[in-house]
Write a protein that holds these residues in place. Structure first.
Motif, PDB file in Angstrom:
ATOM      1  N   GLN A 186      -3.974   6.300   0.641  1.00 26.80           N
ATOM      2  CA  GLN A 186      -4.723   5.395   0.116  1.00 26.80           C
ATOM      3  C   GLN A 186      -6.245   6.119   0.333  1.00 26.80           C
ATOM      4  O   GLN A 186      -6.321   6.968   1.074  1.00 26.80           O
ATOM      5  CB  GLN A 186      -4.805   4.211   0.761  1.00 26.80           C
ATOM      6  CG  GLN A 186      -3.595   3.297   0.535  1.00 26.80           C
ATOM      7  CD  GLN A 186      -3.645   2.577  -1.068  1.00 26.80           C
ATOM      8  OE1 GLN A 186      -4.608   2.384  -1.513  1.00 26.80           O
ATOM      9  NE2 GLN A 186      -2.662   2.503  -1.279  1.00 26.80           N
ATOM     10  N   ARG A 187      -7.444   5.655  -0.230  1.00 28.01           N
ATOM     11  CA  ARG A 187      -8.548   6.085  -0.030  1.00 28.01           C
ATOM     12  C   ARG A 187      -9.150   5.858   1.298  1.00 28.01           C
ATOM     13  O   ARG A 187      -9.116   4.614   1.729  1.00 28.01           O
ATOM     14  CB  ARG A 187      -9.605   5.615  -1.207  1.00 28.01           C
ATOM     15  CG  ARG A 187     -10.873   6.403  -1.142  1.00 28.01           C
ATOM     16  CD  ARG A 187     -11.523   6.274  -2.610  1.00 28.01           C
ATOM     17  NE  ARG A 187     -12.509   4.942  -2.559  1.00 28.01           N
ATOM     18  CZ  ARG A 187     -13.649   4.835  -2.138  1.00 28.01           C
ATOM     19  NH1 ARG A 187     -14.311   6.089  -1.611  1.00 28.01           N
ATOM     20  NH2 ARG A 187     -14.310   3.820  -2.086  1.00 28.01           N
ATOM     21  N   HIS A 188      -9.428   6.757   2.012  1.00 21.97           N
ATOM     22  CA  HIS A 188      -9.645   6.863   3.331  1.00 21.97           C
ATOM     23  C   HIS A 188     -10.644   7.745   4.033  1.00 21.97           C
ATOM     24  O   HIS A 188     -11.063   8.721   3.347  1.00 21.97           O
ATOM     25  CB  HIS A 188      -8.490   7.131   4.082  1.00 21.97           C
ATOM     26  CG  HIS A 188      -7.952   8.352   4.177  1.00 21.97           C
ATOM     27  ND1 HIS A 188      -7.190   8.857   2.909  1.00 21.97           N
ATOM     28  CD2 HIS A 188      -7.895   9.317   5.011  1.00 21.97           C
ATOM     29  CE1 HIS A 188      -7.169  10.128   3.179  1.00 21.97           C
ATOM     30  NE2 HIS A 188      -7.507  10.653   4.508  1.00 21.97           N
ATOM     31  N   TYR A 196      -9.944   2.606   5.534  1.00 19.97           N
ATOM     32  CA  TYR A 196      -9.515   2.508   4.259  1.00 19.97           C
ATOM     33  C   TYR A 196     -10.613   1.847   3.333  1.00 19.97           C
ATOM     34  O   TYR A 196     -10.897   0.527   3.310  1.00 19.97           O
ATOM     35  CB  TYR A 196      -8.130   1.824   3.860  1.00 19.97           C
ATOM     36  CG  TYR A 196      -7.183   2.784   4.724  1.00 19.97           C
ATOM     37  CD1 TYR A 196      -6.340   3.773   4.005  1.00 19.97           C
ATOM     38  CD2 TYR A 196      -6.963   2.497   6.127  1.00 19.97           C
ATOM     39  CE1 TYR A 196      -5.650   4.676   4.655  1.00 19.97           C
ATOM     40  CE2 TYR A 196      -6.105   3.384   6.666  1.00 19.97           C
ATOM     41  CZ  TYR A 196      -5.460   4.369   6.162  1.00 19.97           C
ATOM     42  OH  TYR A 196      -4.575   5.390   6.682  1.00 19.97           O
ATOM     43  N   SER A 197     -11.217   2.391   2.193  1.00 13.78           N
ATOM     44  CA  SER A 197     -12.452   2.203   1.581  1.00 13.78           C
ATOM     45  C   SER A 197     -12.191   0.909   0.770  1.00 13.78           C
ATOM     46  O   SER A 197     -13.086   0.120   0.415  1.00 13.78           O
ATOM     47  CB  SER A 197     -12.825   3.386   0.672  1.00 13.78           C
ATOM     48  OG  SER A 197     -13.243   4.221   1.594  1.00 13.78           O
ATOM     49  N   ASP A 198     -11.107   1.008   0.054  1.00  9.22           N
ATOM     50  CA  ASP A 198     -10.622   0.155  -1.062  1.00  9.22           C
ATOM     51  C   ASP A 198      -9.978  -1.189  -0.742  1.00  9.22           C
ATOM     52  O   ASP A 198      -9.494  -1.901  -1.637  1.00  9.22           O
ATOM     53  CB  ASP A 198     -10.329   0.836  -2.277  1.00  9.22           C
ATOM     54  CG  ASP A 198     -11.134   1.896  -2.857  1.00  9.22           C
ATOM     55  OD1 ASP A 198     -12.479   1.846  -2.653  1.00  9.22           O
ATOM     56  OD2 ASP A 198     -10.605   2.885  -3.343  1.00  9.22           O
ATOM     57  N   ILE A 199      -9.018  -1.059   0.213  1.00  9.39           N
ATOM     58  CA  ILE A 199      -8.098  -2.062   0.718  1.00  9.39           C
ATOM     59  C   ILE A 199      -8.451  -2.706   2.179  1.00  9.39           C
ATOM     60  O   ILE A 199      -9.033  -2.224   2.731  1.00  9.39           O
ATOM     61  CB  ILE A 199      -6.755  -1.530   0.681  1.00  9.39           C
ATOM     62  CG1 ILE A 199      -6.526  -0.328   1.528  1.00  9.39           C
ATOM     63  CG2 ILE A 199      -6.409  -1.093  -0.659  1.00  9.39           C
ATOM     64  CD1 ILE A 199      -5.193   0.242   1.530  1.00  9.39           C
ATOM     65  N   ASP A 222     -16.560   8.590  -2.691  1.00  8.93           N
ATOM     66  CA  ASP A 222     -17.793   7.854  -2.871  1.00  8.93           C
ATOM     67  C   ASP A 222     -18.638   8.307  -4.287  1.00  8.93           C
ATOM     68  O   ASP A 222     -19.427   7.250  -4.706  1.00  8.93           O
ATOM     69  CB  ASP A 222     -18.460   7.630  -1.708  1.00  8.93           C
ATOM     70  CG  ASP A 222     -17.810   6.835  -0.596  1.00  8.93           C
ATOM     71  OD1 ASP A 222     -16.851   6.280  -1.002  1.00  8.93           O
ATOM     72  OD2 ASP A 222     -18.082   6.707   0.573  1.00  8.93           O
ATOM     73  N   TYR A 241       0.695  -1.342  -0.032  1.00  4.05           N
ATOM     74  CA  TYR A 241       0.135  -0.129   0.058  1.00  4.05           C
ATOM     75  C   TYR A 241       0.869   1.168   0.117  1.00  4.05           C
ATOM     76  O   TYR A 241       0.477   2.212  -0.377  1.00  4.05           O
ATOM     77  CB  TYR A 241      -0.977  -0.146   1.196  1.00  4.05           C
ATOM     78  CG  TYR A 241      -1.737  -1.366   1.219  1.00  4.05           C
ATOM     79  CD1 TYR A 241      -2.687  -1.667   0.201  1.00  4.05           C
ATOM     80  CD2 TYR A 241      -1.846  -2.028   2.145  1.00  4.05           C
ATOM     81  CE1 TYR A 241      -3.372  -2.839  -0.041  1.00  4.05           C
ATOM     82  CE2 TYR A 241      -2.576  -3.239   2.310  1.00  4.05           C
ATOM     83  CZ  TYR A 241      -3.530  -3.446   1.300  1.00  4.05           C
ATOM     84  OH  TYR A 241      -4.099  -4.749   1.133  1.00  4.05           O
TER      85      TYR A 241
END
Length: 154
Positions: A57-59, A133-136, A80, A21
């Motif tokens: 990272q997307r968070h 973290y939205s995607d991981i 989102d 990441y």
């Protein structure tokens, strides 16, 4: 002295993210302005994203508001609601606890620069907020270290 000389403030691309990441943020260079200027109640970072770099990272944070102002170049805000181009003068806000994961990505062939404002987690008595973290498969519990969403270690 209120005016800051950015050249005298150390710049780093340090991250606490575990591999893999950490790869997306290797081209993220930032200066922590709050400590250099004596601010205690909130944190401010001057951030440069090299081409291809991400801000994070997307968070989203449970207990920390965030605000960004684009200064130069172009980034894509991914949240989102989709993708939004950010250019100089554009601003974005991320209220604490809203669950809207966000990231700035530099998809251009030139640097982009922005200022990010958030909590000063180094302030006495201020604890870090949970970060999701939205995607991981990663979570940062308040005051802890990065773990997987099930709580297991990396």
């Amino acid at each position: 002295m209120p005016k800051l000389d950015l050249d005298t403030i150390p710049q780093t691309n340090k991250t606490g993210y575990p591999a893999p990441y950490s790869e997306k943020v290797q081209g993220r260079w930032y200066r922590r302005l709050a400590p250099a200027s004596g601010l205690a109640d909130f944190g401010v970072s001057h951030v440069t994203l090299k081409p291809g770099a991400w801000s994070s990272q997307r968070h989203w944070h449970v207990g920390e508001d965030e605000f960004v102002v684009m200064l130069a170049g172009e980034a894509v805000l991914v949240d989102d609601d989709g993708e939004h181009v950010m250019r100089p003068g554009d601003c974005a806000s991320f209220p604490k606890g809203d669950g809207n994961g966000h990231v700035l990505q530099n998809r251009s062939d030139a640097d982009c620069v922005f200022v990010a404002v958030g909590a000063n987690v180094a302030a006495p008595g201020r604890a870090e907020s949970d970060c999701h973290y939205s995607d991981i498969d990663m979570h940062l519990p308040g005051g802890g270290h990065f773990v997987r969403k099930d709580g297991s270690e990396f």
